[in-house]
Design a protein around this motif. Structure first.
Motif, PDB file in Angstrom:
ATOM      1  N   GLY A 122      73.119  11.356   1.988  1.00  0.00           N
ATOM      2  CA  GLY A 122      73.651  11.790   3.265  1.00  0.00           C
ATOM      3  C   GLY A 122      72.858  12.910   3.906  1.00  0.00           C
ATOM      4  O   GLY A 122      73.305  13.519   4.864  1.00  0.00           O
ATOM      5  N   GLY A 123      71.632  13.170   3.370  1.00  0.00           N
ATOM      6  CA  GLY A 123      70.866  14.314   3.831  1.00  0.00           C
ATOM      7  C   GLY A 123      69.602  13.958   4.591  1.00  0.00           C
ATOM      8  O   GLY A 123      69.400  12.833   5.045  1.00  0.00           O
ATOM      9  N   ASN A 124      68.736  14.940   4.715  1.00  0.00           N
ATOM     10  CA  ASN A 124      67.525  14.805   5.504  1.00  0.00           C
ATOM     11  C   ASN A 124      66.476  13.947   4.808  1.00  0.00           C
ATOM     12  O   ASN A 124      66.409  13.886   3.582  1.00  0.00           O
ATOM     13  CB  ASN A 124      66.921  16.184   5.776  1.00  0.00           C
ATOM     14  CG  ASN A 124      67.781  17.058   6.649  1.00  0.00           C
ATOM     15  OD1 ASN A 124      68.793  16.600   7.191  1.00  0.00           O
ATOM     16  ND2 ASN A 124      67.402  18.308   6.801  1.00  0.00           N
ATOM     17  N   MET A 125      65.611  13.335   5.618  1.00  0.00           N
ATOM     18  CA  MET A 125      64.464  12.621   5.091  1.00  0.00           C
ATOM     19  C   MET A 125      63.347  13.630   4.834  1.00  0.00           C
ATOM     20  O   MET A 125      63.058  14.487   5.672  1.00  0.00           O
ATOM     21  CB  MET A 125      64.008  11.541   6.066  1.00  0.00           C
ATOM     22  CG  MET A 125      62.933  10.622   5.523  1.00  0.00           C
ATOM     23  SD  MET A 125      62.648   9.203   6.616  1.00  0.00           S
ATOM     24  CE  MET A 125      64.063   8.183   6.206  1.00  0.00           C
ATOM     25  N   LYS A 168      58.087  16.128  13.135  1.00  0.00           N
ATOM     26  CA  LYS A 168      59.284  16.822  12.673  1.00  0.00           C
ATOM     27  C   LYS A 168      58.968  17.980  11.741  1.00  0.00           C
ATOM     28  O   LYS A 168      59.721  18.958  11.673  1.00  0.00           O
ATOM     29  CB  LYS A 168      60.217  15.828  11.950  1.00  0.00           C
ATOM     30  CG  LYS A 168      60.793  14.754  12.852  1.00  0.00           C
ATOM     31  CD  LYS A 168      61.677  15.330  13.925  1.00  0.00           C
ATOM     32  CE  LYS A 168      62.334  14.251  14.765  1.00  0.00           C
ATOM     33  NZ  LYS A 168      63.182  14.839  15.824  1.00  0.00           N
ATOM     34  N   ALA A 169      57.871  17.865  10.978  1.00  0.00           N
ATOM     35  CA  ALA A 169      57.542  18.927  10.032  1.00  0.00           C
ATOM     36  C   ALA A 169      56.100  18.803   9.600  1.00  0.00           C
ATOM     37  O   ALA A 169      55.529  17.713   9.576  1.00  0.00           O
ATOM     38  CB  ALA A 169      58.457  18.857   8.809  1.00  0.00           C
ATOM     39  N   GLY A 182      64.383  17.672   8.910  1.00  0.00           N
ATOM     40  CA  GLY A 182      65.487  18.336   9.585  1.00  0.00           C
ATOM     41  C   GLY A 182      66.463  17.365  10.228  1.00  0.00           C
ATOM     42  O   GLY A 182      67.367  17.762  10.955  1.00  0.00           O
ATOM     43  N   VAL A 183      66.277  16.064   9.944  1.00  0.00           N
ATOM     44  CA  VAL A 183      67.107  15.014  10.533  1.00  0.00           C
ATOM     45  C   VAL A 183      67.715  14.177   9.408  1.00  0.00           C
ATOM     46  O   VAL A 183      67.008  13.707   8.520  1.00  0.00           O
ATOM     47  CB  VAL A 183      66.278  14.106  11.464  1.00  0.00           C
ATOM     48  CG1 VAL A 183      67.149  12.999  12.047  1.00  0.00           C
ATOM     49  CG2 VAL A 183      65.632  14.918  12.575  1.00  0.00           C
ATOM     50  N   VAL A 184      69.024  13.999   9.456  1.00  0.00           N
ATOM     51  CA  VAL A 184      69.697  13.169   8.451  1.00  0.00           C
ATOM     52  C   VAL A 184      69.269  11.720   8.618  1.00  0.00           C
ATOM     53  O   VAL A 184      69.212  11.195   9.739  1.00  0.00           O
ATOM     54  CB  VAL A 184      71.232  13.287   8.601  1.00  0.00           C
ATOM     55  CG1 VAL A 184      71.940  12.290   7.691  1.00  0.00           C
ATOM     56  CG2 VAL A 184      71.673  14.710   8.274  1.00  0.00           C
ATOM     57  N   TRP A 185      68.918  11.081   7.505  1.00  0.00           N
ATOM     58  CA  TRP A 185      68.567   9.662   7.538  1.00  0.00           C
ATOM     59  C   TRP A 185      69.816   8.868   7.895  1.00  0.00           C
ATOM     60  O   TRP A 185      70.788   8.855   7.159  1.00  0.00           O
ATOM     61  CB  TRP A 185      68.005   9.219   6.191  1.00  0.00           C
ATOM     62  CG  TRP A 185      67.454   7.824   6.194  1.00  0.00           C
ATOM     63  CD1 TRP A 185      66.868   7.173   7.237  1.00  0.00           C
ATOM     64  CD2 TRP A 185      67.432   6.903   5.098  1.00  0.00           C
ATOM     65  NE1 TRP A 185      66.474   5.915   6.874  1.00  0.00           N
ATOM     66  CE2 TRP A 185      66.805   5.711   5.554  1.00  0.00           C
ATOM     67  CE3 TRP A 185      67.872   6.964   3.785  1.00  0.00           C
ATOM     68  CZ2 TRP A 185      66.617   4.606   4.751  1.00  0.00           C
ATOM     69  CZ3 TRP A 185      67.675   5.872   2.964  1.00  0.00           C
ATOM     70  CH2 TRP A 185      67.057   4.699   3.446  1.00  0.00           C
ATOM     71  N   ALA A 188      52.103  16.045   7.157  1.00  0.00           N
ATOM     72  CA  ALA A 188      52.925  16.029   8.367  1.00  0.00           C
ATOM     73  C   ALA A 188      53.850  14.827   8.323  1.00  0.00           C
ATOM     74  O   ALA A 188      53.494  13.777   7.769  1.00  0.00           O
ATOM     75  CB  ALA A 188      52.065  15.980   9.619  1.00  0.00           C
ATOM     76  N   LEU A 189      55.022  14.984   8.881  1.00  0.00           N
ATOM     77  CA  LEU A 189      56.034  13.933   8.912  1.00  0.00           C
ATOM     78  C   LEU A 189      56.495  13.732  10.358  1.00  0.00           C
ATOM     79  O   LEU A 189      56.920  14.680  11.020  1.00  0.00           O
ATOM     80  CB  LEU A 189      57.233  14.317   8.039  1.00  0.00           C
ATOM     81  CG  LEU A 189      58.419  13.351   8.030  1.00  0.00           C
ATOM     82  CD1 LEU A 189      58.033  12.038   7.365  1.00  0.00           C
ATOM     83  CD2 LEU A 189      59.613  13.981   7.302  1.00  0.00           C
TER      84      LEU A 189
END
Length: 283
Positions: A177-180, A223-224, A194-197, A215-216
């Motif tokens: 339930g968390g970030n990718m 995003k990061a 910083g974005v939930v999958w 980098a992602l």
């Protein structure tokens, strides 16, 4: 740690570096958006396309093609031409072929329990694998269906075995339930989106430049960025799609492809993202 703008400038500055023994400026590389496909560009190392049923088989030897919704996927032909075919020799661990799921196309459904596909050591040509010496780019379209037990382990590159990571690896995963997160080398060089999958399809782009910075991107948006990581990836290790060491993704994988040994530059990255987003109907 490089800022987002610093990393973006670094990628652009490498857009004319030599790839395959010839400067990109002299290569006749087609640009123009979604009409291009991954094989239009040099240094493609693997391409697994779950929207192309002609590449999907119910057995690991790739002799019996999938024919109906919910058929098991035991083998996947690598469309890059490099022979990096996915397989699953154990019938009970095979993901499912699901038809007309995303933008009218079929997908690979990982059950969140024990499904996964694997491929042995890949040939990275003259490079050392996805490392601080060999720039690489990976593209993957996927979505979450439910919550797994533990982590969603989606794409795993350079692991010693299914249960041993070794010291050098790269992993795309999400917490329950968390970030990718794009994890490089098990160090602090993690890119947290910083974005939930979520349960809508997303295009994920993962980059490692020539100095082990990472980098992602999601749906074409940075995003990061992080780095540098400390080690090269294992070129003698297996690669796993959908699971590693009991951390199984609960979701659908649509397509994955990657390039090695040569920075691509923002223009070609955007062109490939345009292809994938148009094909799969992601934002």
């Amino acid at each position: 740690m490089p800022t987002r703008s610093h990393y973006a400038r670094g990628v652009r500055s490498r857009s004319t570096y030599i790839r395959g023994g010839e400067p990109l400026s002299r290569r006749r590389i087609p640009l123009g958006g979604a009409t291009n496909i991954p094989t239009d560009f040099p240094n493609l190392i693997f391409w697994w396309d779950f929207g192309d049923a002609t590449t999907l088989f119910t057995d690991s030897a790739r002799t019996t093609a999938v024919a109906a919704d919910a058929d098991p996927i035991g083998g996947v032909t690598d469309k890059s031409g490099n022979g990096n075919h996915l397989s699953q020799g154990t019938a009970g661990l095979r993901p499912l072929y699901k038809t007309a799921i995303q933008n009218g196309k079929s997908v690979c459904r990982i059950d969140g329990v024990d499904d996964y596909l694997t491929v042995g050591p890949m040939s990275y040509g003259g490079g050392a694998g996805p490392s601080d010496l060999a720039p690489c780019e990976f593209f993957l379209v996927c979505k979450r269906n439910g919550l797994p037990t533990g982590l969603h382990s989606i794409l795993n590159i350079g692991f010693d075995s299914y249960t041993v990571s070794g010291t050098q690896f790269n992993q795309l995963y999400a917490s329950s339930g968390g970030n990718m997160i794009w994890n490089f080398d098990a160090t602090s060089a993690d890119c947290d989106s910083g974005v939930v999958w979520g349960t809508s399809a997303v295009l994920v782009t993962m980059l490692i430049d020539g100095t082990a910075n990472t980098a992602l991107y999601q749906d074409g948006v940075l995003k990061a960025s992080a780095g540098p990581g400390g080690k090269a990836a294992n070129t003698t290790a297996n690669h796993f799609l959908g699971s590693w060491n009991g951390s199984v993704a609960n979701g659908d994988i649509m397509e994955a492809f990657g390039y090695i040994n040569g920075p691509m530059g923002d223009g070609i990255r955007l062109d490939l993202e345009s292809y994938a987003r148009s094909r799969w109907g992601t934002p």
